[in-house]
Design a protein around this motif. Structure first.
Motif, short mmCIF file in Angstrom:
data_model
loop_
_atom_site.label_atom_id
_atom_site.label_comp_id
_atom_site.label_asym_id
_atom_site.label_seq_id
_atom_site.Cartn_x
_atom_site.Cartn_y
_atom_site.Cartn_z
N TYR A 51 0.82 -1.21 0.00
CA TYR A 51 0.00 0.00 0.00
C TYR A 51 0.85 1.25 0.00
O TYR A 51 0.37 2.34 -0.33
CB TYR A 51 -0.96 -0.01 1.19
CG TYR A 51 -0.38 0.33 2.53
CD1 TYR A 51 -0.24 1.65 2.94
CD2 TYR A 51 0.00 -0.67 3.41
CE1 TYR A 51 0.28 1.97 4.17
CE2 TYR A 51 0.53 -0.36 4.65
CZ TYR A 51 0.66 0.96 5.02
OH TYR A 51 1.18 1.26 6.25
N THR A 52 2.14 1.15 0.32
CA THR A 52 3.00 2.33 0.27
C THR A 52 3.25 2.77 -1.16
O THR A 52 3.65 3.90 -1.39
CB THR A 52 4.34 2.04 0.96
OG1 THR A 52 4.97 0.91 0.32
CG2 THR A 52 4.14 1.74 2.43
N SER A 53 3.04 1.87 -2.13
CA SER A 53 3.27 2.24 -3.53
C SER A 53 2.03 2.01 -4.38
O SER A 53 2.10 2.09 -5.60
CB SER A 53 4.43 1.42 -4.10
OG SER A 53 4.17 0.03 -4.01
N MET A 54 0.87 1.73 -3.74
CA MET A 54 -0.36 1.52 -4.52
C MET A 54 -0.80 2.81 -5.18
O MET A 54 -0.55 3.91 -4.69
CB MET A 54 -1.49 1.03 -3.59
CG MET A 54 -1.37 -0.41 -3.18
SD MET A 54 -2.74 -0.86 -2.08
CE MET A 54 -2.26 -2.53 -1.66
N GLN A 55 -1.48 2.66 -6.31
CA GLN A 55 -2.04 3.80 -7.01
C GLN A 55 -3.55 3.77 -6.80
O GLN A 55 -4.27 3.01 -7.43
CB GLN A 55 -1.71 3.75 -8.50
CG GLN A 55 -0.22 3.89 -8.80
CD GLN A 55 0.08 3.83 -10.27
OE1 GLN A 55 -0.81 3.66 -11.08
NE2 GLN A 55 1.34 3.97 -10.62
N PHE A 56 -4.01 4.62 -5.90
CA PHE A 56 -5.43 4.70 -5.61
C PHE A 56 -6.07 5.75 -6.51
O PHE A 56 -5.41 6.65 -7.01
CB PHE A 56 -5.66 5.07 -4.14
CG PHE A 56 -5.20 4.02 -3.18
CD1 PHE A 56 -5.94 2.87 -3.00
CD2 PHE A 56 -4.02 4.18 -2.48
CE1 PHE A 56 -5.52 1.90 -2.10
CE2 PHE A 56 -3.59 3.22 -1.59
CZ PHE A 56 -4.34 2.07 -1.40
N SER A 57 -7.37 5.64 -6.68
CA SER A 57 -8.13 6.62 -7.45
C SER A 57 -9.12 7.32 -6.53
O SER A 57 -9.54 6.77 -5.51
CB SER A 57 -8.87 5.95 -8.60
OG SER A 57 -7.97 5.53 -9.60
N SER A 58 -9.50 8.53 -6.92
CA SER A 58 -10.45 9.31 -6.13
C SER A 58 -11.48 9.95 -7.04
O SER A 58 -11.18 10.33 -8.18
CB SER A 58 -9.74 10.39 -5.32
OG SER A 58 -8.92 9.83 -4.32
N LEU A 59 -12.69 10.07 -6.53
CA LEU A 59 -13.78 10.75 -7.22
C LEU A 59 -14.37 11.78 -6.26
O LEU A 59 -14.52 11.49 -5.06
CB LEU A 59 -14.87 9.77 -7.65
CG LEU A 59 -14.45 8.63 -8.58
CD1 LEU A 59 -15.60 7.65 -8.76
CD2 LEU A 59 -13.99 9.17 -9.92
N SER A 60 -14.71 12.97 -6.75
CA SER A 60 -15.26 14.02 -5.90
C SER A 60 -16.55 14.57 -6.48
O SER A 60 -16.70 14.66 -7.72
CB SER A 60 -14.25 15.17 -5.73
OG SER A 60 -13.09 14.73 -5.05
N VAL A 61 -17.46 14.93 -5.60
CA VAL A 61 -18.71 15.57 -6.01
C VAL A 61 -19.04 16.68 -5.02
O VAL A 61 -18.60 16.65 -3.86
CB VAL A 61 -19.89 14.56 -6.06
CG1 VAL A 61 -19.70 13.56 -7.18
CG2 VAL A 61 -20.08 13.87 -4.72
N GLU A 62 -19.80 17.66 -5.48
CA GLU A 62 -20.36 18.70 -4.61
C GLU A 62 -21.87 18.53 -4.61
O GLU A 62 -22.50 18.48 -5.66
CB GLU A 62 -19.98 20.10 -5.09
CG GLU A 62 -20.50 21.21 -4.18
CD GLU A 62 -20.10 22.60 -4.67
OE1 GLU A 62 -20.37 23.57 -3.95
OE2 GLU A 62 -19.53 22.70 -5.78
N ILE A 63 -22.45 18.42 -3.41
CA ILE A 63 -23.85 18.06 -3.28
C ILE A 63 -24.60 19.17 -2.54
O ILE A 63 -24.12 19.67 -1.51
CB ILE A 63 -24.02 16.74 -2.50
CG1 ILE A 63 -23.17 15.64 -3.14
CG2 ILE A 63 -25.47 16.31 -2.44
CD1 ILE A 63 -23.10 14.38 -2.32
N ILE A 64 -25.75 19.56 -3.04
CA ILE A 64 -26.61 20.50 -2.32
C ILE A 64 -27.17 19.80 -1.08
O ILE A 64 -27.74 18.72 -1.18
CB ILE A 64 -27.75 21.00 -3.23
CG1 ILE A 64 -27.16 21.81 -4.40
CG2 ILE A 64 -28.73 21.86 -2.44
CD1 ILE A 64 -28.18 22.28 -5.41
#
Length: 409
Positions: A202-215
């Motif tokens: 996990y020190t070299s894993m490539q993680f992905s992220s998704l972001s949203v803005e919600i009312i």
């Protein structure tokens, strides 16, 4: 014979532990299986038992010292009887200096002024150990009984002569929780290729992220309407975290592929929904796990969250209250943080970061106006979760925040 007492590895991700309290003093007689000291990890505080019968001769790491796994914290003089008269001056000297331990140099633990050497008598097995077909410490048997583990089947253990000790039982509990509460998935050829391309550490894993803005109008309204009702039913204040846990549990029911962990080189789907919650305590960050929140009411979730938070702040969380959650929630909104990208720590596969609810300019019904909004960031392990599943899950969470009444459908 001198025997080193080392800092044990009490969890898959543990790298160091903090000595909270010594339960014995230099000169005390110790039996194998007796609690020797308390250690605090990044998750829980546990008692560590002695694996050798003898006399505590030297304390190397004092209370409050943070020690790497495998480092020496004390030394025992193994013996088949009481201390000899010639040994008492050295033991008394160690006892008198036990409270004057200071950190020194690059040694991973602490340093005690050198005491005179003590000749050791050979260790003779106790009658109980001779009578036992399989040597198991009393504390290991107690923990094994609590978790319905066959301690004898774990022989040989990590203790002297293959003795089964508490950490053998805790590893068995963790392994059983993952393997029995989930099922392995067979990967397609494309899936296997994708997994091979991911680094194993996990020190070299490539993680992905998704972001949203919600009312967040509906979220605020729901908290305001149900706050009094939940307080009357549970005796605790309804928090945004309680609502988010309920929403996340509902979304995991809709997308069970998100309720998975990486274990033993494959993906395991958990059969039960468990959600971790990261909170701030006086001792730092702590993570606790709520079990079966999908079957709980908001009042029950609030009461359980409050109970676990109290135990976490006191360092009293049970091991089972920190395990097995695939999804964790980390809310820094109370600190005014708008958005952030947290780290996924194996074996968890995803973490949902929650920012502060603030009024922000948004386009609404063709007009620009101020609306309360919240930023969510989902970080996930691509060995376990693909981006399409993560995006669909986040869209479902968005829908439930904007229209929480849909959880009733």
């Amino acid at each position: 014979m001198a025997v080193d007492v080392i800092m044990p590895k009490l969890g898959l991700t543990m790298e160091e532990g903090t000595l909270v309290r010594w339960l014995k003093s230099p000169g005390d007689s110790i039996r194998a299986g007796e609690a020797l000291f308390e250690v605090e990890t990044d998750k829980v505080t546990l008692e560590v038992e002695a694996t050798t019968t003898g006399i505590l001769y030297e304390i190397v790491a004092g209370e409050g010292a943070t020690v790497p796994v495998g480092a020496v914290v004390a030394r025992l003089r193994s013996t088949d009887g009481e201390a000899k008269a010639d040994d008492l001056p050295a033991l008394a000297e160690n006892r008198s200096q036990a409270h004057r331990i200071t950190l020194e140099g690059d040694h991973p633990g602490c340093h005690v002024p050198q005491a005179q050497s003590v000749a050791a008598a050979p260790l003779s097995p106790s009658k109980a150990e001779q009578d036992d077909k399989v040597p198991v410490s009393w504390r290991a048997r107690r923990v094994a009984k609590r978790h319905d583990i066959d301690a004898d089947s774990l022989f040989p253990g990590r203790g002297p002569g293959g003795r089964v000790v508490e950490k053998d039982i805790l590893e068995a509990v963790t392994s059983r929780s993952v393997t029995e509460n989930g099922r392995g998935l067979k990967l397609t050829a494309v899936g296997r290729l994708g997994k091979k391309q991911k680094p194993e550490s996990y020190t070299s894993m490539q993680f992905s992220s998704l972001s949203v803005e919600i009312i967040a109008d509906a979220l605020l309204d729901l908290k305001r309407r149900l706050g009094g009702y939940v307080r009357d039913r549970s005796g605790v204040r309804l928090a945004f975290d309680d609502i988010l846990i309920k929403i996340a549990a509902s979304a995991l029911q809709a997308y069970p592929g998100m309720n998975a962990v990486w274990f033993d080189e494959q993906v395991h789907l958990n059969s039960e929904i468990k959600i971790g919650l990261t909170i701030a305590t006086d001792k730092g960050m702590a993570t606790m796990v709520l079990r079966a929140p999908a079957q709980m009411t908001l009042s029950q979730i609030a009461a359980e969250r409050a109970r676990l938070a109290t135990e976490a702040s006191q360092g009293l969380l049970a091991v089972e209250d920190t395990l097995d959650a695939a999804l964790h929630i980390a809310n820094l909104g109370m600190f005014g943080v708008d958005r952030y990208q947290p780290t996924v720590i194996p074996p968890q596969s995803c973490i949902l970061a929650v920012g502060a609810i603030k009024e922000r300019p948004v386009g609404f019904d063709g007009e620009l106006m101020l609306k309360p909004t919240v930023h969510l960031t989902l970080t996930y392990d691509q060995r376990v979760i693909d981006s399409f599943t993560a995006a669909a899950f986040l869209r479902h969470v968005t829908m439930l925040i904007e229209q929480p009444c849909t959880m009733l459908l």
